[in-house]
Write an enzyme that holds these catalytic residues in place. Sequence first.
Site, PDB file in Angstrom:
ATOM      1  CG  HIS A 152      -4.756  -3.107  -0.150  1.00  0.00           C
ATOM      2  ND1 HIS A 152      -4.331  -2.440  -1.275  1.00  0.00           N
ATOM      3  CD2 HIS A 152      -4.274  -2.394   0.908  1.00  0.00           C
ATOM      4  CE1 HIS A 152      -3.619  -1.368  -0.911  1.00  0.00           C
ATOM      5  NE2 HIS A 152      -3.575  -1.339   0.398  1.00  0.00           N
TER       6      HIS A 152
ATOM      7  CB  SER B 282      -0.951  -0.057   1.210  1.00  0.00           C
ATOM      8  OG  SER B 282      -2.013   0.830   1.042  1.00  0.00           O
TER       9      SER B 282
ATOM     10  CG  ASP C 175      -6.180  -3.695  -3.651  1.00  0.00           C
ATOM     11  OD1 ASP C 175      -7.167  -3.158  -3.105  1.00  0.00           O
ATOM     12  OD2 ASP C 175      -5.057  -3.160  -3.707  1.00  0.00           O
TER      13      ASP C 175
END
Lengths: 385, 385
Positions: B355, B111, B302
């Site tokens: 994610h 991320s 994601d």
Amino acid sequence: MQRIHVTCTQKKCVCPGCSSLAYGAMEELGPFRVNSDGKTLQKNKYSWNHAANVLFLESPAGVGFSYSNTSSDYDSSGDRRTAIDNYIFLVNWLERFPEYKKRDFYITGESYAGHYIPQLAHTILLNNKNANKTIINLKGIMIGNAAINDETDNRGMYDYLVSHAIVSDQTLHDIRTFCNFSSGTIPIQCPTALDEYNQDVLFIDIYNIYAPLCNNPNLTAFPKKNLIVGDPCSGVYTHSYLNRANVQEALHANVTKLKYDWESCSDLISSKWSDSPSTTIPLLQEFLTNGLRVWIFSGDIDGVVPVTSTKYSIKTMNLSTKTTWYPWFFNGEVGGYAEVYKGDLTFATVRGAGHEVPRYQPGRALSLIRHFLKGTPPPTTKRQP
Amino acid sequence: MQRIHVTCTQKKCVCPGCSSLAYGAMEELGPFRVNSDGKTLQKNKYSWNHAANVLFLESPAGVGFSYSNTSSDYDSSGDRRTAIDNYIFLVNWLERFPEYKKRDFYITGESYAGHYIPQLAHTILLNNKNANKTIINLKGIMIGNAAINDETDNRGMYDYLVSHAIVSDQTLHDIRTFCNFSSGTIPIQCPTALDEYNQDVLFIDIYNIYAPLCNNPNLTAFPKKNLIVGDPCSGVYTHSYLNRANVQEALHANVTKLKYDWESCSDLISSKWSDSPSTTIPLLQEFLTNGLRVWIFSGDIDGVVPVTSTKYSIKTMNLSTKTTWYPWFFNGEVGGYAEVYKGDLTFATVRGAGHEVPRYQPGRALSLIRHFLKGTPPPTTKRQP
């Protein structure tokens, strides 16, 4: 036992010849699922029987338990013949069970049924019109992950596999540049690109791109107790179950003792299928003009007739929008997305469902068929049932 | 407790301020997972500790148990300060545990770590160079679903949500046409389109577009026995666990008794974050020039920093391909797809992962880190481990 792997190097990616009893009834929306022992059953609490009386048809002759006394019939199977045979079956069935004659009648199906169903519906409408009376009280059709338009089906499939990071941009580019299937000569880069493509899709279940494979295709001595959504080996259990003598006897099936096993998809006919128009969209348009309810749904993790294909296909119809794209709900979750067009055509996706939507998302699928039958759009809020 | 829902109407869709202890350690790749009672643990058999000694860092100050004695520090957090603080932490840590000084050192994260990690790696390389010796023996970095280039990250996100049938073509078209975030005035159609967009993504877990939501965010009286991959309520268990006095004592954490609960993501700092360059791609290019191993992976379900974004971002680097796109295998299944570029940069997708890749596909993620550490590409055949 596994579904024949469709490599999609041909014009069409889905083939006729698979059984509604195999997929529809036993692995998707029927009242029972076969346990892992291949001989006992469990109830499917999401059976569509909760919403309607359901009739499954193994069609055309040569599929499953359906057969012809004239084996050469298998060499001349095609869309037209299937529609006519299906129509005759229905009329006879209603003669045999006249209590259903006046009932509202709906037809649904998936995959190549994007041909069968519009063509059967067209035949019904035509015969009602010619007879100047309601022979079959057809109210609507619903098709899922359905082949309806070769060009967009194919284009959408490649785009889907690229946007889902299964096939590379380069391979798509090469296929688009070098593989013109309608031209006579094919440059060497085309088979190379198709090889790349096949390598990318060969080892996944292209009918559900995130599903595990069936790595242990054996029956278990003891049945697994719980209903397993999307057990990758469920086809093995069904095959075993429908080939059992006591099951066939109970179903009044195979009384002529066919010389081959019951199979979920027929090799007998699919290779000789030539009568397959490139599109059924004009039929869908005809239904909208005639006030027939038309729903098109799409499990969004199918790579064979993906949601992209269906979106492209609907776009070719140039319909006006009645309700723009919105999330629809089932059980407090987003069941998928829907758009309603003037006409009256409803398009609904089913989130997290593969090619066989009621197999992978049984609750969401049952909710959809309920709304379809009621003629209400998929619910827009979390609170609605 | 649920991760703050990122509506992505701003320039960046992922924010700094979340904890590696929360996500990385307790819900993804750490040795334990918290049970549903919020107080007992179970072993994670796919822990990355099987492949390496792993150190988790809650960074910068203001995140999780990390704090500053000068609370105004929280108002001036940013990428540069984080990189410097992280570097100082590492040097001090190696002084405290000198037995690790000569070991090969790798940094990974997901991320917003697409900023943190390249920036920390750059700082390490720079300090090694300035000191003319190896202070930290950095060999490579690996980042997953990582924000690395605002323009492609954003474009890829919209394209992903459209191709995955979550957002409609029309909404994307309107956002592209009317929402120019860098211009001063915004036409009325832009907020309307963004409203549509938000309605479409609001009720799904955008970090895993097919995952169920956490509908019952309560702890259970008795722990659930089995390791549940991607329990949607796992954040609840972690929050409870890390706020227990006996846990904090055992971890030697929170000895100063912070005036707030431990939280997985910090509100303290993320709203005041201004120092965030629009791209970290020049740093990745620097690493390739310097012979650092660079792996970029992407969980392909994601919707926040989707695989499309990462593909677009890598494309901007204009790298030559060493090994073209191929399926890689784990445990007899396709773990995802990979492409290796000259340099040496490896891009690998993880099939069916959101994610937080090691949360949803722990086996595939462990396989990837093992190959990364060995410097071998993800395996091309089913037989390889």
